[in-house]
Write a protein that holds these residues in place. Sequence first.
Motif, short mmCIF file in Angstrom:
data_model
loop_
_atom_site.label_atom_id
_atom_site.label_comp_id
_atom_site.label_asym_id
_atom_site.label_seq_id
_atom_site.Cartn_x
_atom_site.Cartn_y
_atom_site.Cartn_z
N THR A 169 9.99 68.38 81.69
CA THR A 169 10.97 67.89 80.73
C THR A 169 10.31 66.97 79.71
OG1 THR A 169 12.74 68.05 82.34
CG2 THR A 169 13.10 66.54 80.52
N MET A 170 9.35 66.16 80.19
CA MET A 170 8.70 65.23 79.27
C MET A 170 7.66 65.92 78.41
SD MET A 170 8.40 61.65 81.23
CE MET A 170 8.11 62.22 82.84
N ARG A 188 23.74 57.36 81.48
CA ARG A 188 22.58 56.94 80.71
C ARG A 188 22.64 55.47 80.31
NH1 ARG A 188 18.73 54.86 79.57
NH2 ARG A 188 17.30 55.24 77.84
N LEU A 195 10.71 66.91 86.12
CA LEU A 195 10.67 65.74 85.24
C LEU A 195 9.49 65.83 84.28
CD1 LEU A 195 11.49 62.57 87.37
CD2 LEU A 195 12.71 63.42 85.38
N LEU A 196 8.33 66.21 84.84
CA LEU A 196 7.12 66.28 84.03
C LEU A 196 7.26 67.36 82.94
CD1 LEU A 196 4.44 64.88 83.86
CD2 LEU A 196 3.47 66.59 85.40
N PRO A 207 15.21 57.90 86.22
CA PRO A 207 15.82 59.23 86.26
C PRO A 207 16.69 59.41 87.50
CG PRO A 207 13.41 59.40 86.02
CD PRO A 207 13.73 57.96 86.14
N TRP A 240 11.81 68.22 91.89
CA TRP A 240 12.16 67.06 91.08
C TRP A 240 11.02 66.57 90.19
CZ3 TRP A 240 16.56 65.03 89.50
CH2 TRP A 240 16.55 63.74 88.97
N MET A 300 19.98 57.58 87.27
CA MET A 300 20.87 58.26 86.34
C MET A 300 21.56 59.43 87.04
SD MET A 300 20.09 59.40 82.45
CE MET A 300 20.88 60.80 81.67
N VAL A 345 20.96 67.05 79.55
CA VAL A 345 20.96 66.01 78.53
C VAL A 345 19.52 65.69 78.09
CG1 VAL A 345 21.44 63.56 78.15
CG2 VAL A 345 23.16 65.01 79.21
N TRP A 346 18.62 65.49 79.04
CA TRP A 346 17.24 65.13 78.70
C TRP A 346 16.55 66.20 77.88
CZ3 TRP A 346 16.24 63.93 84.56
CH2 TRP A 346 16.83 62.70 84.87
N ARG A 352 18.02 68.40 76.00
CA ARG A 352 18.86 68.82 74.88
C ARG A 352 19.28 70.28 75.01
NH1 ARG A 352 16.49 65.67 69.65
NH2 ARG A 352 16.16 63.70 70.72
#
Lengths: 240, 265
Positions: free
Chosen positions: B152-153, B204, B149-150, B210, B145, B213, B28-29, B31
């Motif tokens: 992803t951002m 969400r 996350l990083l 994160p 993890w 979620m 989801v994050w 896309r």
Amino acid sequence: MLIKISSLDVKYGYKTVLKNMNLTLDSGEIVTIVGPNGSGKTTLFKAIIGAIPISKGKIYTKPNLRIGYVPQQLKIDQTLPITVERFLKLAHKNFNKSLDKIEALLGSKDLLNIQVNNLSGGQMQRVLLARALINNPEILLLDEATRGLDQPGVASFYRKIENIRNSTNCAILMISHDLHVVMSSSDRVICVNGHICCEGAPESVATSPEYKALFGSDVDGTFALYRHHHDHKHDSKIER
Amino acid sequence: MLDDFMTRATLAGIGVSLAAAPLGCFVVWRRMAYFGEATAHAAMLGVAISLTFEFSILAGAILVSLIMASSVTILEGRSLFLDTLLGVAGHSSIAAGLVIVSFISGVRIDLMAYLIGDILAVSNMDLLMIWIGVGIIFSLVIWRWSPLLLVTMSEDLASASGYNPKKENFVITLSLAIVVAVGIKVVGVLLIIALLIIPAASARSVASSPESMGIIAAIIGILSSILGLNSAYLFDTPTGPSIVCVASLFFFILVTVNVFFKNKI
């Protein structure tokens, strides 16, 4: 010496974006890269941080170089819930130990519990700069870090950068469109347009024909804007 | 205890929901919904090849999904846009898979079992495979993890911090291929993407970090598979679609509640 780039070429597909770039950077230097849109400035940064492959030449970086990188912008998907504190933690393993330091870098701890998606432009810029500074970087890469700041904001941002340099002897390589401010706070200016057009001390670059050709032949407005701000440069010098 | 088919089915559902939750959040994050769907469709080709040459369906599904995902990643940006490429690769894989399966004579193959799952037929061996898959995905995602996350951002921020975005992206691709493969038995290649996205999307609206979620998505996924399974038993409906229907119900309720609350405040 922190970084030495020699005869660097970068291509996107068949398109050469950067050609024959040479650049060295030492501790404590403030070097600014100016150039029109699409001239390869951001590409150069991406090559330095190793985010894109290089097609020719070499980028030497000091072993275990600590890089603080402030990107042009950070767009996080709306579906990702993350607070500023958690975001900053991602950069830093000993986060709690230096919570005070982060508060100092952010200017307050108000921002820590805000969702990154809800930050304003100015707040985001503070967070990104704080993130870049957490690891005591030896070099700071700023890619148009003053985007979205108003005039006083821009001025105080560059004062902050100079303070950081003075207190930590960190090298600073920045991309900027704030030509007037850049001229007064940089040790060296490099004018890039796919290759290095001209470089040197701010005064010599500002008067060089290559620089004038690049920014003078641009849209009239840009030149006028530059002229206008150029007046103010003298004011700010007197202030100091 | 494991002799009871309902117990096995419940454990299988819980396992796949657990693995799908954190991964679904990343889908989801980032896309990647369409990417995930194409990966799942590619698995059908893997199933067909495995049936033809009589080797492990799990291995075949993982392998073909991985090959599809990697080649799309390599081709990306060269000539076509990513979603076009995914559409071509995913749909041709599932079509080819169905054509190949139709050639297999002798064994009568129930196609629906692969398309929408057949959780009530889960064997002890299947259950073991599912939980090994859960273990692998959990270890990968928990281990990576923070870098995940990083990345992803911002891939550039991750690069500057010394991570390799390509390596981290491969962790996601690999985990996706595994979750698709172990999910075939439970909800099938057509619906596994629903089990990835719907719990994460529902979570969400109530999550503030994160991690929360991921945890909420896992709870929603587990509840959906238990409730879906039991209602399928009760009303004699197909299990896979029933599980997904319950998950959608969670999504609908949580989003409505969220909108209602936000309007109030």
